[in-house]
Design an enzyme around this catalytic site. Structure first.
Site, PDB file in Angstrom:
ATOM      1  N   ASP A 112      -7.168  -2.461  -6.826  1.00 32.57           N
ATOM      2  CA  ASP A 112      -7.886  -3.296  -5.656  1.00 32.57           C
ATOM      3  C   ASP A 112      -8.510  -4.906  -5.939  1.00 32.57           C
ATOM      4  O   ASP A 112      -8.578  -4.915  -7.339  1.00 32.57           O
ATOM      5  CB  ASP A 112      -9.262  -2.224  -4.891  1.00 32.57           C
ATOM      6  N   ARG A 152      -3.016   6.593   0.389  1.00 35.98           N
ATOM      7  CA  ARG A 152      -3.111   7.803   1.453  1.00 35.98           C
ATOM      8  C   ARG A 152      -2.127   8.498   1.741  1.00 35.98           C
ATOM      9  O   ARG A 152      -2.462  10.045   2.550  1.00 35.98           O
ATOM     10  CB  ARG A 152      -4.691   7.906   2.295  1.00 35.98           C
ATOM     11  N   TYR A 206     -15.367 -11.519   0.454  1.00 40.46           N
ATOM     12  CA  TYR A 206     -16.237  -9.812   0.579  1.00 40.46           C
ATOM     13  C   TYR A 206     -17.350 -10.579  -0.201  1.00 40.46           C
ATOM     14  O   TYR A 206     -18.519  -9.945   0.268  1.00 40.46           O
ATOM     15  CB  TYR A 206     -15.274  -8.858  -0.257  1.00 40.46           C
ATOM     16  N   ARG A 221       0.875  -1.168  -0.383  1.00 38.68           N
ATOM     17  CA  ARG A 221       0.261  -0.131   0.037  1.00 38.68           C
ATOM     18  C   ARG A 221       0.819   1.487  -0.226  1.00 38.68           C
ATOM     19  O   ARG A 221       0.889   2.260   0.544  1.00 38.68           O
ATOM     20  CB  ARG A 221      -0.581   0.008   1.237  1.00 38.68           C
ATOM     21  N   ARG A 279      -6.663  12.794  -6.118  1.00 33.36           N
ATOM     22  CA  ARG A 279      -7.444  11.907  -5.957  1.00 33.36           C
ATOM     23  C   ARG A 279      -8.992  12.401  -6.061  1.00 33.36           C
ATOM     24  O   ARG A 279      -9.893  12.117  -6.094  1.00 33.36           O
ATOM     25  CB  ARG A 279      -7.287  10.338  -5.401  1.00 33.36           C
TER      26      ARG A 279
END
Lengths: 357, 357
Positions: free
Chosen positions: B92, B47, B167, B43, B56
């Site tokens: 993702d 962010r 998920y 990652r 973004r």
């Protein structure tokens, strides 16, 4: 308040230190192999039971925990229904935190949420010691319960300091508890202050339950599985030992349970407990091997199997019991708490099966 | 679109199969000990970087993943900034699921959330195969990226079938993934259908990245830590192997990573990977022992230490590198993804340190 179901319990017995000494649960926790395999379920009192859902209507979770009549009745419900070998006192690990003045509520579907997370040295310096008088509703709830339970033991419980600290630092449930784990490394002095407070607060909560008549004590370190063995041993275990020291001299067996605890099982035993609760990730024979073959185990039916066809679940329960024979003694339980959407008749059926094994 | 930072990369190199063969990352993944210890961060694109947050603004996560110009630029940002030894393609794990027609969005602060969970045999029977043409934006994003990266390798990645299935069945992130774990026992045929679909969908996504120029492939089984070894081996590993079979014959090294994977490390290696990623729970020397001392390891700086004082973090990084010497080769990384509130200058400093070790 009316009991929703009130027929199935034995008549009240006088409180006496020996009243549960011959129960299968207490004997097993002391390393014996009683004729009956003892079984109970973590979170057996709660939302899986329709009589619980009915009783809780209109009452907040933490209010229910602090109402002795309610907490006692809720504790007794699954004992009547399932004929399990122990009650576990209906409460929540954040109850002592709330009683010590920290603003916290249980948010349905989420868990404990604090008014404000405690993250700085100043936040933690403001924590107050728990006034023993505040524990009166707990003691009264336990006293009522054990009078009804008679020879069936009640298990008192408390959250371990790390799990409490994770909630306090994060401000609520979290994945990996990274803020708590950061604090332990970034500011060890503040960590020590927080964990010492948590140990004494939760230890007092546990002591109150034992003094009021609980026959065993379980320390829940739910989030211990986020730790390496090294961090656990150095920065967590000493405080779990401190929490348990609050019941030193009170003659009750101790269980220590964690989720995802495969790496730290023996270290959890070594904080000073008699039995170790094992989740569903490792089989009990492997758990017993890691514990040197000399520790009582509790567990470890996979809660995910509670909704499988009975033939699959039955084979799993029999396998758990068979593997549990590797340990000196075994208390049958789930590997984690009962899920709210569990069909309670399945739990009753497991108890019936266990009592034939 | 303007590059926020666009100065620090080497000039574009022609695509060629051998263009990254001598890079420290590819050499280490093949079991070599290059002069420079390779380091990248799970990652790393995301962010924690202000240039990412700027880029973004106004774009949904999954839209960014499907815009080749954006996905490429975001992938390159941390390579420029930190001078890590690899890019990892910005995407993702649910992207291929979305491209196969399943309604899913990434909800900020929560993760992937489905329009509706898939829980029944009928839900799963309705899943459509992924049309290879739908992967065009992925292939184009990768092609743009590798042209810019030159001799620095790009890692392609995909989610493992179990993590995707968790998920899909839960409908979003969940604790313990109990509904998915229930399905595997309660209805093994439906589980097989779901896992087969997930393996082929995610396998096609991975294959598209490798065909477009990725020099290595990482399979993320983020939720594997909720499984016993027995369930993993029987009900999960065969589908992870099937996913990876989609890149059979493409000559790139493979990494397999899971969180809380201590019980299943060797079984994860055995689905057909060259290197195993290890989270922060067990030290690399212990991981290497469990892997029989013959498998390349990746990891395992504890993300919780990224906010500790530098002296504490530096000692930890040195310890990780030292313990990594127990394995045939080591790729330095975190034990989990970069947290959004990580100070990116700390990551740069780790790269600088790693390159001196």
């Amino acid at each position: 308040m009316q009991h929703v179901i009130s027929t199935a319990l034995p008549a009240a017995h006088p409180l006496a230190s020996g009243r549960t000494a011959q129960s299968p649960l207490v004997r097993a926790l002391r390393g014996d192999r009683p004729e009956t395999l003892p079984v109970w379920f973590m979170r057996q009192a709660g939302r899986s039971l329709p009589e619980y859902r009915e009783l809780r209507v209109g009452t907040q979770m933490l209010d229910a925990c602090l109402d002795p009549e309610l907490s006692s009745e809720i504790t007794l419900q699954p004992v009547r229904r399932h004929r399990v070998d122990a009650g576990i006192f209906f409460s929540d690990i954040v109850v002592p935190v709330k009683l010590a003045g920290v603003g916290v509520e249980i948010v349905p579907g989420r868990g404990p949420v604090l008014d404000a997370p405690l993250r700085t040295r100043d936040d933690i310096a403001r924590l107050e010691p728990l006034d023993p008088a505040a524990l009166q509703p707990i003691a009264e709830g336990v006293e009522r319960t054990v009078q009804e339970l008679g020879e069936t033991p009640l298990i008192g419980f408390a959250g371990a300091p790390f799990t409490l600290a994770a909630y306090l630092v994060e401000g609520g449930p979290s994945k990996d508890h990274i803020r708590a784990r950061t604090l332990m490394h970034a500011d060890p002095e503040t960590w020590d202050a927080l964990m010492t407070w948590a140990a004494d607060t939760t230890g007092a909560f546990l002591r109150a339950q034992v003094l009021a008549g609980a026959s065993a004590a379980q320390l829940f370190d739910s989030w211990v599985g986020s730790l390496s063995l090294s961090d656990y041993t150095r920065l967590v275990a000493p405080y779990s030992a401190r929490a348990l020291s609050h019941i030193d001299g009170l003659d009750v067996p101790r269980i220590h349970f964690g989720v995802g605890s495969g790496e730290v099982l023996a270290a959890m035993r070594d904080v000073g407990t008699d039995a170790v609760g094992v989740d569903w990730r490792i089989p009990l024979d492997e758990a017993s091997r890691r514990l040197g073959g000399r520790t009582v185990v509790q567990g470890n039916i996979d809660p995910a199997l509670l909704q499988a066809p009975w033939s699959v679940l039955e084979a799993h329960v029999r396998d758990v019991v068979e593997r549990g024979r590797a340990a000196p003694a075994h208390v049958l339980n789930l590997g984690h708490g009962v899920n709210p959407d569990t069909d309670p008749t399945v739990l009753t059926r497991i108890v019936e099966l266990a009592h034939t094994l």
